[in-house]
Scaffold this active site. Sequence first.
Site, PDB file in Angstrom:
ATOM      1  CG  ASP A  90     -62.700  14.087 -22.964  1.00 23.01           C
ATOM      2  OD1 ASP A  90     -61.912  13.433 -23.124  1.00 23.01           O
ATOM      3  OD2 ASP A  90     -62.555  15.508 -23.063  1.00 23.01           O
TER       4      ASP A  90
ATOM      5  CG  ASP B 158     -52.484  18.894 -19.129  1.00 27.17           C
ATOM      6  OD1 ASP B 158     -52.184  18.288 -20.318  1.00 27.17           O
ATOM      7  OD2 ASP B 158     -53.246  18.333 -18.134  1.00 27.17           O
TER       8      ASP B 158
END
Length: 249
Positions: A138, A17
Amino acid sequence: MSEFSTSPVLTLLPAIDVVDGKAVRLLQGEAGSETDYGDPVSAAESWAEQGAEWIHLVDLDAAFGRGHNRGVIKRIIKNLPREVHVELSGGIRDDEGVEAALATGARRLNLGTAALENPEWAAHVIAEYGEAIAIGLDVRGTTLATRGWTQEGGDLWAVMARLEEAGCSRYVVTDVTKDGTLRGPNLDLLREVLERTDKPVIASGGVSNLDDIAALRDLVPLGLEGAIIGKALYAGAFTLAEALDVAGV
């Protein structure tokens, strides 16, 4: 040779990330919970050297709508061996964003909020780019989380049915309550998703030890293709080589 060693392989995707040009990890996707892990180019090269065939790369600044790290992402991909592929996620919201993301050299894009909020656009992108597009689901319970996991995005099963009709080629399923927590993957959620599609599924969130990877590998015959692993690797819970061995690589 044991039966386990000849069973289907689970593809592992180490996660990187990126925030402000640095590799970080978040806790349950929350902005401000970053732990800094340094240079993302070096991180990617290290995972490649240790045997990764795929890397899951997330532009968190783009995801949170506060700029992008496209230059860094291009540099990461350029420095990887040709046989190592990148799945890119974060802030890809329109045709221009798709083109720009693919121009970085990413092999596959993982689309989230925009694809869930705009079904017509999702269907168009899936039809146009096919295998280059995965849709990120998600989830909290069976409710989708969007906008950096800050808003609800509808019922998981209703959205999945729509994406199946549109011909979605792959799903990335994250239990957001598990992400970055090292509390184990949500195997029940994954089994339910796998029952509702014959498309490959990639699991994300919660992997904490090698037993978790073995449990995920047991789902490969049901259609689980891979697993994204992040914090456990960075925290040294196991090495990528150990994880790849359990995954059957």
